[in-house]
Design an enzyme around this catalytic site. Structure first.
Site, PDB file in Angstrom:
ATOM      1  CD1 TRP A  62     -10.106  -0.444  22.179  1.00 23.97           C
ATOM      2  CD2 TRP A  62      -8.592  -2.199  21.331  1.00 23.97           C
ATOM      3  NE1 TRP A  62      -9.681  -0.179  21.061  1.00 23.97           N
ATOM      4  CE2 TRP A  62      -8.881  -0.990  20.649  1.00 23.97           C
ATOM      5  CE3 TRP A  62      -8.092  -3.065  20.834  1.00 23.97           C
ATOM      6  CZ2 TRP A  62      -7.943  -1.031  19.525  1.00 23.97           C
ATOM      7  CZ3 TRP A  62      -7.111  -3.084  19.695  1.00 23.97           C
ATOM      8  CH2 TRP A  62      -7.101  -1.822  19.016  1.00 23.97           C
ATOM      9  CG  ASN A  63      -9.594  -1.887  28.925  1.00 25.14           C
ATOM     10  OD1 ASN A  63     -10.148  -0.668  29.024  1.00 25.14           O
ATOM     11  ND2 ASN A  63     -10.334  -2.744  29.342  1.00 25.14           N
ATOM     12  CG  HIS A  70       7.075 -12.756  39.160  1.00 30.42           C
ATOM     13  ND1 HIS A  70       7.107 -14.050  39.303  1.00 30.42           N
ATOM     14  CD2 HIS A  70       7.742 -12.259  38.036  1.00 30.42           C
ATOM     15  CE1 HIS A  70       7.972 -14.255  38.622  1.00 30.42           C
ATOM     16  NE2 HIS A  70       8.239 -13.290  37.903  1.00 30.42           N
ATOM     17  CG  ASP A  76       7.169 -17.717  40.862  1.00 30.36           C
ATOM     18  OD1 ASP A  76       6.895 -16.658  40.228  1.00 30.36           O
ATOM     19  OD2 ASP A  76       7.671 -18.031  41.877  1.00 30.36           O
ATOM     20  CG  HIS A  80      11.288 -15.470  39.298  1.00 32.32           C
ATOM     21  ND1 HIS A  80      11.258 -14.287  39.144  1.00 32.32           N
ATOM     22  CD2 HIS A  80      10.840 -15.685  40.468  1.00 32.32           C
ATOM     23  CE1 HIS A  80      10.874 -13.594  40.347  1.00 32.32           C
ATOM     24  NE2 HIS A  80      10.335 -14.487  41.161  1.00 32.32           N
ATOM     25  CG  HIS A 204      11.331 -17.650  44.964  1.00 31.25           C
ATOM     26  ND1 HIS A 204      10.600 -17.711  46.020  1.00 31.25           N
ATOM     27  CD2 HIS A 204      10.677 -17.209  43.825  1.00 31.25           C
ATOM     28  CE1 HIS A 204       9.507 -16.854  45.611  1.00 31.25           C
ATOM     29  NE2 HIS A 204       9.534 -16.569  44.070  1.00 31.25           N
TER      30      HIS A 204
END
Ligand code: MN
Length: 254
Positions: A62-63, A70, A76, A80, A204
């Site tokens: 595992w990590n 993002h 988004d 944000h 955005h």
């Protein structure tokens, strides 16, 4: 058969095909670099905890991972952007909106000729004249061919010259169209030059300000029909998060 039984049968027979719109997530995944006076997002990075080692963990691999919200193919959320700060964070997006119809507008040829190409309202209206109205509560997926550069961060960034959406078109999509969001192949929903637009970063600013959403760094839009696909987008429910890396799948009838 119930609707869901028919659905499962269509999946197993191949009558419904699943297309992966997601870019692989690795330390090579392109990220947005802002001017140096601003805070910076972290690239995706894996840190190994154990890999079948006697001392760290004999039977398991595992990590840990670290990255910005993002990074890569991502979602988004309204919060944000400053215009959407009263809106939903990524954990609050209604799950019913994570499965939604999608249409594809293809300007890859224009973007190949001109990396600064901007989608205009007239392009969308011409698309509607051919294919019908944009889907209520659906995604407008904007194909530019930019996914072809996704494994080469320098080419992908193209020194800040990447295609996008004009100010007026972003406003129109946010305020006048029935879609719930825009999906793009580039690093963000806005054009590379959008820092100098008025307002800056209009996708955005307008879309997130209208409680709409963004999907970025999509791949394989060329495999989708202009109309009729269904997109399943799965951002992580990061509490108070502004966005999340996201597995994005499309269902397409063959
Ligand atoms: Mn983003």
């Amino acid at each position: 058969m119930t609707v869901l039984q028919e659905f499962v049968a269509a999946l197993s027979s191949g009558r419904i095909q699943v297309v992966d719109l997601t870019a692989p997530l690795s330390d090579q995944t392109p990220i947005l670099g802002l001017p140096e006076q601003f805070g910076q997002t972290w690239p995706f990075q894996l840190s190994e905890i154990s890999r079948y080692d006697d001392d760290r963990g004999p039977a398991w691999y595992w990590n840990n991972f670290s990255t910005g919200e993002h990074t890569g193919t991502h979602f988004d959320a309204p919060v944000h952007w400053v215009t959407g700060q009263q809106g939903a964070d990524v954990s609050q997006v209604p799950v019913s909106q994570l499965i939604a119809p999608a249409v594809v507008i293809d300007h890859a040829a224009d973007a190949a000729d001109n990396p600064d190409f901007l989608l205009e309202v007239e392009h969308v209206k011409a698309w509607e004249a051919e294919h019908g109205a944009l889907p209520t509560g659906g995604w407008l997926l904007y194909r530019t061919g930019w996914d072809a550069y996704g494994d080469d961060p320098e080419r992908y960034a193209n020194a800040g010259r990447t295609p996008g959406i004009s100010v007026e078109c972003a406003r129109w999509l946010a305020e006048e169209s029935p879609i719930q969001g825009v999906g793009v192949e580039t690093v963000g929903t806005d054009a590379g030059a959008a820092h100098s637009f008025d307002p800056p970063f209009p996708c955005h600013s307008f879309l997130l300000g209208q409680d709409k959403y963004g999907l970025t760094q999509l791949r394989n839009l060329a495999q989708l029909p202009a109309t009729g696909a269904v997109v399943i987008a799965g951002p992580l429910p990061i509490v108070s998060g502004s966005g999340s890396p996201c597995r994005v799948l499309a269902l397409v009838e063959r």
